[in-house]
Enzyme design. Structure first.
Site, PDB file in Angstrom:
ATOM      1  N   TYR A 132       0.836  -1.198   0.000  1.00  0.00           N
ATOM      2  CA  TYR A 132       0.000   0.000   0.000  1.00  0.00           C
ATOM      3  C   TYR A 132       0.873   1.252   0.000  1.00  0.00           C
ATOM      4  O   TYR A 132       1.898   1.318   0.692  1.00  0.00           O
ATOM      5  CB  TYR A 132      -0.934   0.019   1.208  1.00  0.00           C
ATOM      6  CG  TYR A 132      -2.060  -0.982   1.131  1.00  0.00           C
ATOM      7  CD1 TYR A 132      -2.296  -1.752  -0.009  1.00  0.00           C
ATOM      8  CD2 TYR A 132      -2.910  -1.170   2.212  1.00  0.00           C
ATOM      9  CE1 TYR A 132      -3.330  -2.660  -0.058  1.00  0.00           C
ATOM     10  CE2 TYR A 132      -3.953  -2.084   2.183  1.00  0.00           C
ATOM     11  CZ  TYR A 132      -4.152  -2.833   1.039  1.00  0.00           C
ATOM     12  OH  TYR A 132      -5.178  -3.749   0.994  1.00  0.00           O
TER      13      TYR A 132
ATOM     14  N   SER B 240     -13.957  -4.146  -0.130  1.00  0.00           N
ATOM     15  CA  SER B 240     -14.829  -3.413  -1.060  1.00  0.00           C
ATOM     16  C   SER B 240     -16.300  -3.637  -0.733  1.00  0.00           C
ATOM     17  O   SER B 240     -17.086  -4.040  -1.596  1.00  0.00           O
ATOM     18  CB  SER B 240     -14.544  -3.801  -2.515  1.00  0.00           C
ATOM     19  OG  SER B 240     -15.116  -2.877  -3.414  1.00  0.00           O
TER      20      SER B 240
ATOM     21  N   GLY C 149     -16.672  -0.519  -4.734  1.00  0.00           N
ATOM     22  CA  GLY C 149     -16.069   0.622  -5.413  1.00  0.00           C
ATOM     23  C   GLY C 149     -16.957   1.848  -5.458  1.00  0.00           C
ATOM     24  O   GLY C 149     -16.831   2.672  -6.364  1.00  0.00           O
ATOM     25  N   GLY C 150     -17.830   1.997  -4.464  1.00  0.00           N
ATOM     26  CA  GLY C 150     -18.736   3.135  -4.403  1.00  0.00           C
ATOM     27  C   GLY C 150     -20.087   2.899  -5.036  1.00  0.00           C
ATOM     28  O   GLY C 150     -21.007   3.707  -4.882  1.00  0.00           O
TER      29      GLY C 150
ATOM     30  N   LEU D 100     -22.454   0.944  -4.266  1.00  0.00           N
ATOM     31  CA  LEU D 100     -23.542   0.752  -3.303  1.00  0.00           C
ATOM     32  C   LEU D 100     -23.660   1.912  -2.315  1.00  0.00           C
ATOM     33  O   LEU D 100     -24.369   1.803  -1.315  1.00  0.00           O
ATOM     34  CB  LEU D 100     -23.324  -0.568  -2.540  1.00  0.00           C
ATOM     35  CG  LEU D 100     -23.277  -1.827  -3.407  1.00  0.00           C
ATOM     36  CD1 LEU D 100     -22.859  -3.033  -2.583  1.00  0.00           C
ATOM     37  CD2 LEU D 100     -24.631  -2.072  -4.073  1.00  0.00           C
ATOM     38  N   GLY D 101     -22.981   3.002  -2.605  1.00  0.00           N
ATOM     39  CA  GLY D 101     -22.976   4.136  -1.690  1.00  0.00           C
ATOM     40  C   GLY D 101     -23.863   5.290  -2.099  1.00  0.00           C
ATOM     41  O   GLY D 101     -23.648   6.424  -1.677  1.00  0.00           O
TER      42      GLY D 101
END
Length: 332
Positions: free
Chosen positions: A53, A218, A222-223, A225-226
């Site tokens: 990372y 996740s 990757g967004g 479901l946001g």
């Protein structure tokens, strides 16, 4: 905060896992430290990272940010269950990057990678050391021999997997059982959320059979479901990456619209509902949340206390039915 045991171990971890992948690339060190302080204050004790990372020329940066946070004292290290990962190539740039044995799960790389992570993290042990991917070239006998040495040295306490198929979870733990010594894998970190449920076919059943805690990564896909469509309509952040690709397909966009409409009807925020749904799933220890800001962390924390009604759960299952159990998902 609510807690549970990690798989078949006696180790107690929070039902939310703080993911740190954004620390460095997306969030600077000062804000990363503030988020970790806020997470700890909220009772989150399970922090997840990886040696790669920071990515590219900055790989290792995220572990260094965490290490600098530990160095501030205040019992930060003692309160945290620390998980990191090994597999990715950590060789430097230029000619060094071309040399072999700087990646994957050979005994020599595991030894090198652990020592390097410990130095960056400014600690003398790692609670959960995770294999970031399967290594098709290295036998588990060699991997467990290397792990046994590290456990005896006190450098690691438990071992987990990430992105393993079900048969590799079984193979890893059967090999560990034959050898004796280490207790084998105790956790599996896999891609799992409302929109991506293939792990239910093989991975999660294998994890449950062998006593591994499941740690979904996740959780918002990757967004996707946001509340991504609502944000677009309101002029907020537009979808990118996997979410944008999915929304480009009319049928997939309709599915996400139905999801958002259902949650609006029940007056529940989409991202919080997606996390709360995972907390209802069998075998799940806790999803990884990777906040870029303190506000995103606050939203994730609300999900722990969110109770989804049976009506809402039924509606979510109708929109995202999942593959069903194996072998019935693909056979009779």
């Amino acid at each position: 905060m609510k807690y549970t045991q990690l798989g078949r171990t006696g180790l107690k971890v929070s039902r939310l896992v703080l993911g740190t992948m954004n620390f460095g690339p997306q969030t600077d060190e000062a804000d990363s430290h503030a988020i970790m302080d806020a997470a700890l204050d909220a009772g989150i004790n399970f922090f997840d990272t990886a040696n790669v990372y920071g990515w590219g020329e900055n790989k290792g940066r995220t572990e260094s940010i965490i290490g600098n946070w530990f160095a501030k004292g205040g019992e930060r290290r003692d309160k945290v269950v620390l998980a990191t990962k090994v597999y990715g190539n950590m060789a430097g740039s230029g000619t060094a990057a071309a040399w072999p044995n700087h990646d994957k799960l050979s005994a020599v790389n595991i030894r090198r990678a652990v020592d390097a992570s410990l130095k960056r993290l400014q600690t003398d042990y790692i609670d959960v050391y995770q294999f970031h991917h399967i290594d098709r070239a290295t036998p588990f006998e060699e991997i467990w021999q290397a792990i046994d040495v590290l456990v005896q040295q006190g450098k690691i306490l438990y071992v987990g997997s990430s992105n393993f198929p079900g048969y590799k979870i079984a193979q890893a733990n059967e090999t560990a059982a034959r050898r004796g010594g280490t207790i084998g894998l105790v956790s599996e970190q896999c891609l799992y959320n409302l929109a991506e449920r293939r792990a239910e076919m093989e991975v999660i059943p294998a994890a449950q059979e062998y006593g591994l805690g499941v740690i979904p990564w996740s959780p918002l896909h990757g967004g996707l479901l946001g509340g991504v469509i609502k944000k677009e309509v309101q002029g907020g952040r537009r979808a990118s990456g996997r979410a944008a690709d999915t929304l480009a397909d009319p049928s997939s966009r309709a599915q996400i619209q139905a999801y958002e409409d259902l949650l609006e009807k029940h007056e529940v925020e989409p991202g919080e509902a997606a996390l709360a749904w995972l907390l209802t799933r069998p075998g799940v220890t806790g999803p990884i949340v990777g906040p870029r800001t303190a506000e995103q962390l606050d939203s994730a924390l609300r999900a722990v206390e969110l109770e989804l009604s049976e009506e809402l759960l039924t509606g979510l299952a109708e929109i995202f039915p999942g593959p069903g159990p194996s072998p019935e998902a693909f056979a009779w």
